[in-house]
Design an enzyme around this catalytic site. Structure first.
Site, mmCIF file in Angstrom:
data_model
loop_
_atom_site.group_PDB
_atom_site.id
_atom_site.type_symbol
_atom_site.label_atom_id
_atom_site.label_comp_id
_atom_site.label_asym_id
_atom_site.label_seq_id
_atom_site.Cartn_x
_atom_site.Cartn_y
_atom_site.Cartn_z
ATOM 1 N N LYS A 115 -16.793 -52.554 5.806
ATOM 2 C CA LYS A 115 -17.101 -52.730 7.230
ATOM 3 C C LYS A 115 -18.591 -52.969 7.460
ATOM 4 O O LYS A 115 -18.975 -53.717 8.350
ATOM 5 C CB LYS A 115 -16.612 -51.522 8.039
ATOM 6 N N LYS A 198 -5.596 -57.745 3.310
ATOM 7 C CA LYS A 198 -4.571 -56.995 4.047
ATOM 8 C C LYS A 198 -4.499 -57.439 5.507
ATOM 9 O O LYS A 198 -5.506 -57.909 6.070
ATOM 10 C CB LYS A 198 -4.792 -55.487 3.899
ATOM 11 N N LYS A 201 -6.386 -55.395 12.013
ATOM 12 C CA LYS A 201 -6.666 -55.615 13.439
ATOM 13 C C LYS A 201 -7.934 -56.440 13.606
ATOM 14 O O LYS A 201 -8.119 -57.100 14.617
ATOM 15 C CB LYS A 201 -6.882 -54.271 14.148
#
Ligand code: TYM
Length: 343
Positions: A115, A198, A201
């Site tokens: 992230k 993957k 969102k």
């Protein structure tokens, strides 16, 4: 006797809740909730603040996730459904756990590295400390089992390590070591555009994932556009190695039809992806339509959702405050006036 003592899990209310969240986590919660003594399902709204705080939509996203839990089959009269920010003990415990968390443990967290990307120095402290708050989410209830997708395994393991560190300090078994429960076949649902990343969102492309609120025609379009290869379906799972997109679509079909991938391969052997995609679209629509309709119904009545969240928070606060008092006492803090005599 229940197989599980106290089950806890959560979803971050950022972006759209998707098929990966459902198959990797929530569907499993529903199964486990039937076989556990107590269940708590949290919408982790404070975690959502660690990445691009979206204050305009946060409360609505939180209610949408609550609606998804219920629409997927979590019964609010049997499980506590609540917002993390309604139980202040999570953040208080996370501070105490921070003081037991060596930086080396946090530096190993792969989600932070993903992230934060190349700009580690610019990442906020909340994002770095996220796994400690997640450990507090779990430990504040002395949860024993934590059903999650594969990507959260490392975080639950950190919660185990922190529980161990605190227990050692106290010289007491204060926290049970929480066990991650990961459903093997649906542990990692992949993006529809790239079988090696993957479903998430935060992917910029809506075509990478199926949202639980997608209409049937959108589902059909996303599956039509989903990346595949031109080889026919093999008869064995072994031949799917090196065909990540094909494995993913067949895996989703297998999960929704409650079959093994082996059986699905045998049934589709020799066919091309155009016929598989039609069947996959049909099963996605029939599985997700009742969920979507129930979510829309619930979301029309915001007050009802808020009542469920307040009721869940009341149960959660009672459990959490009791455990927090114990932790505060072990740490040597003067008891709070409202906690005097209540241990
Ligand atoms: P979050 O919101 O990213 O995801 C919610 C749950 O969905 C699972 N999941 C997937 N499973 C399979 N395939 C996928 N593509 C996929 N994408 C997501 C996740 O593994 C997760 O179980 N840190 C957590 C939220 C959290 C939490 C907790 C969970 C905070 N505190 C305490 C359990 C216990 C998260 O960001 O999940």
């Amino acid at each position: 006797m229940s197989a599980y003592q106290r089950v806890l899990s959560g979803v971050r209310p950022t972006g759209h809740i998707h098929l990966g969240n459902y198959l990797g986590a929530i569907r499993n919660w529903v199964k486990m909730a039937k076989n556990s003594k107590e269940q708590l399902f949290c919408i982790v709204d404070q975690h959502a603040l660690t990445t691009a705080a979206d204050s305009k939509n946060l409360s609505q996203n939180t209610r949408t996730i609550a609606a998804a839990y219920i629409a997927c089959g979590i019964d609010p009269s049997e499980s506590a459904i609540f917002a993390q920010s309604h139980v202040p003990a999570h953040t208080e415990l996370s501070w105490y756990l921070n003081c037991f968390a060596p930086l080396g443990w946090l530096n190993r967290m792969t989600q932070f590295k993903d992230k934060a990307g190349k700009n580690k120095e610019g990442a906020n402290l909340g994002l770095y400390a996220y796994p400690v708050l997640m450990a507090a989410d779990i430990l504040i209830y002395k949860a024993t089992h934590v059903p999650v997708g594969e990507d959260q395994k490392q975080h639950v393991e950190l919660a185990r390590d922190l529980a161990g560190a605190f227990n050692n300090h106290a010289n007491l078994k204060v926290f049970p070591l929480p066990e991650p429960i990961i459903e093997k076949n649906t542990a990692r649902i992949m993006s529809l555009r790239d079988g090696l990343s993957k479903m998430s969102k935060s992917d910029l492309s809506d075509y990478s994932r199926i949202h639980l609120l997608d209409d049937p025609d959108i589902i059909a379009l996303k599956i039509r556009k989903a990346k595949t290869d031109s080889d026919p379906i093999p008869g064995t799972i072994k031949e799917l190695t090196d065909r990540p997109e094909a494995s993913n679509l067949l895996g989703i079909y297998a999960a929704l039809s409650d079959q093994s991938i082996e059986t699905v391969c045998r049934n589709f052997e020799g066919q091309t992806f155009s016929s598989v995609k039609q069947e996959l679209t049909d099963i996605l629509i029939s599985s997700l339509t009742p969920i979507r309709e129930k979510m829309h119904y619930l979301l029309q009545n915001q007050d009802e959702i808020d009542k469920i969240l307040y009721r869940g928070a009341k149960i959660a606060n009672t459990l959490a405050e009791k455990n927090l008092r114990e932790v505060r006492e072990i740490l040597g803090l003067i008891p709070r006036a409202d906690q005097l005599g209540k241990l």
